[in-house]
Design a protein around this motif. Sequence first.
Motif, PDB file in Angstrom:
ATOM      1  N   ASN A   1       0.823  -1.212   0.000  1.00  0.00           N
ATOM      2  CA  ASN A   1       0.000   0.000   0.000  1.00  0.00           C
ATOM      3  C   ASN A   1       0.855   1.259   0.000  1.00  0.00           C
TER       4      ASN A   1
ATOM      5  N   ASN B   1      -7.627   3.832  -4.590  1.00  0.00           N
ATOM      6  CA  ASN B   1      -6.713   3.998  -3.455  1.00  0.00           C
ATOM      7  C   ASN B   1      -7.178   5.119  -2.532  1.00  0.00           C
TER       8      ASN B   1
ATOM      9  N   GLN C   1      -7.811  -4.969  -2.170  1.00  0.00           N
ATOM     10  CA  GLN C   1      -6.681  -4.117  -1.839  1.00  0.00           C
ATOM     11  C   GLN C   1      -6.106  -4.413  -0.464  1.00  0.00           C
TER      12      GLN C   1
END
Length: 739
Positions: A536, A688, A727
């Motif tokens: 990330n 994101n 994610q």
Amino acid sequence: MKKRILRRTFYTFFSIILLYTLMIIATVTLFNFNHFSQQNDYKNQVFLDAASRTTDSKINSVARYASAVSKQPSVQDYISNSNSSLFYFPDIYDDLVNSLYLTDDLNIDVGITKVSDNYVVSQEGYFPLADYLNQIGISKDLITAPHLFERDQINNFYLLEEKFYQNQNNTIFISQTYYHQLDEYLYIFISIPNEKLFPKELANISGTFYLDDNKRSTEEITTVKQSESFEKLTKNHTKDSKILYNIPSSVVNLQYSYLVVETKFLQFEPDSLSVLLLFALCLFLLGGIILYFATIKSYNPIQDILNAFNKNMPMPFKNHVKDNSVSELDYIIRNIDGIQDKNKELEHKINESLSVLQVEFISSVLFGTINKEEIPHKLTELSMEKYNRGGIIAIISIASPELESENVSNTNLLVLRNKVITLINSVSNDLPFIQIPMDYKDLCFIFPSKEAKKVEDQLNKLTSYIQNELSIKLTHSISEPVESIYNFNTAFIEAIELTLKKYTYVNSIDLFPAIEPLLNDESYSYSLDDERFLVNAIIDNDFELAGKLIQNVLETNLFLLELDTINTIKFKYVLLNTVKRILNHYNKSINEFSLQNKGLFDLLNSNNKDDIYFSLNKIFDILFQTFIITFKETSDPTTLRILEYINQNFDQDLSLTDISIKFNLTEGYISRVLKKNANINFKKHLNNLKINKAKELLKNGNYKVNEVSALVGYKNVNTFIRTFKQQEGIPPGEFSKFR
């Protein structure tokens, strides 16, 4: 009884309706045959016109490519000097490879030669002329064909004659350039796969589309007609009831031909139509009689089943008929359900059979979960004394680097693995073995034999058979012979860990080298959360955080923790899996990356911690430098305005269309600007921002998942949950609990 009669009546009338429908369809088809023929003819003409234009475009791009290559400085030097040709080939090779983009991905093979020097340079390397012609499927007779080489002192681009072809899967053009001042010829051979040059789908599945030089159309023509819809297109009827469409090429002195079978249909004379209708009526009556008796007979199997049940079941069907509460089918279904329940009981007993117990026992030995004092007793109890003297461990893998780069689900891999197991069990094997599924893609085999050659031969036989049956690629690895069953656990652990190498390196390596004994005192420290935070940080373009995370992971495991050799190997390959995930996120290949950084990956073959630290540190630094670009490094004003707008409105239902309207730019231009100037994919960047904001709201604990989904701009909560899990690795509900 009533239900049976109704069903029979329904089926009878259904058959009658079906017959009448077929008769109507046949009649309508008969009277519309001419219209259908015209439509089919027009479709064939449209196809030939479109296919010829498309193919002309491809040939034109190839011709332009040949012209561009011939004008390259490296080619000019080659043609104008009499020195050794090999001196100029490296530069020509570079120019060939770098200009292949002009060919529109036609997957062409290109060779350049003067013929006089008897050598050819292509994108595959340098070859003698005869060897190169053989490689691309051209007969060596071409070398002695004077009418093809140096035919005129002019420039030509022509199709190779069919008689020189050895490989009919390619179409080959020759570009001839004559240099007057040097009195020298330059020839460029261009081989194009037919699947790339010609249409993949034809308008008529029985048709044949090809390119010729006005000499290949040898069909005997009866009539020739000019097309009314397309200029220069001709329609020719042949004596064998075929239609040949021709249209000249606008690029070269060739023509395109499309040969199809002429549309046929039964044509009736008016007098014979009544005879046909009478025959159809008789056939219909006969079908009705057959249908009636077939309906009566159709009940016989049900009666046979009932008779069988009546003999063996405690409550025969005749006892149920009195109150008319149970139909025949209900009674049969009820008894079948009872049979299925008994089958389940039998399956449970089978699972406790000797073979299953043997697999469970050998699995406990491999995984080290059995008390060693119990092994001798179990060997005798399960008739496995031959395994006491050891044997050979082998691993068959149905995974490959190609599968690793594709999004193949575990469910599909499990189905594939089960098919492999089924095929293995169907093959007669000379050596006995026990097979144990390890995961979705790997199978472990334990052979009591220590003869490595025989084991290798049997595995080759198995993998070859399975690969042919399932069209997949299998690899297998074989251990050194193990001296005792008590050593199976250590050998198995080494096999699992070292097998990981075959998916990390491009070059093949020995999976079972002779190494010193491994100890397993402590485990490495690198969790799924550690990996998720690192990935990330890269995705969020946080260079500083990503650097700190990887430094902490490397220093902790390689220097602070006293890892033994096996855990050092484990740690090394877990981090390499992280490298693969990062590259996959940016649609990059681990194979290509490892080749570009071959020195660093070769250094990873060492188990020295300093070498591992240096190599992994440099690999991750290259990843950071490649993929992390901060917004401040972007100076383009348009890009900065777009990024600012996205950051201010990401919590809305934002799309590229919204941004294009806002800035009066096309969607494609916006995507290219973001990728070029900020290394950003719009959809990934937007997700994101949304997911990072969602994590903040979930940590707060004041919002439910559906509320967070709405607050960050997702209209559909299921889309939010799926994106969050992709994610972060866990659903948002679990994330809020853990935080």
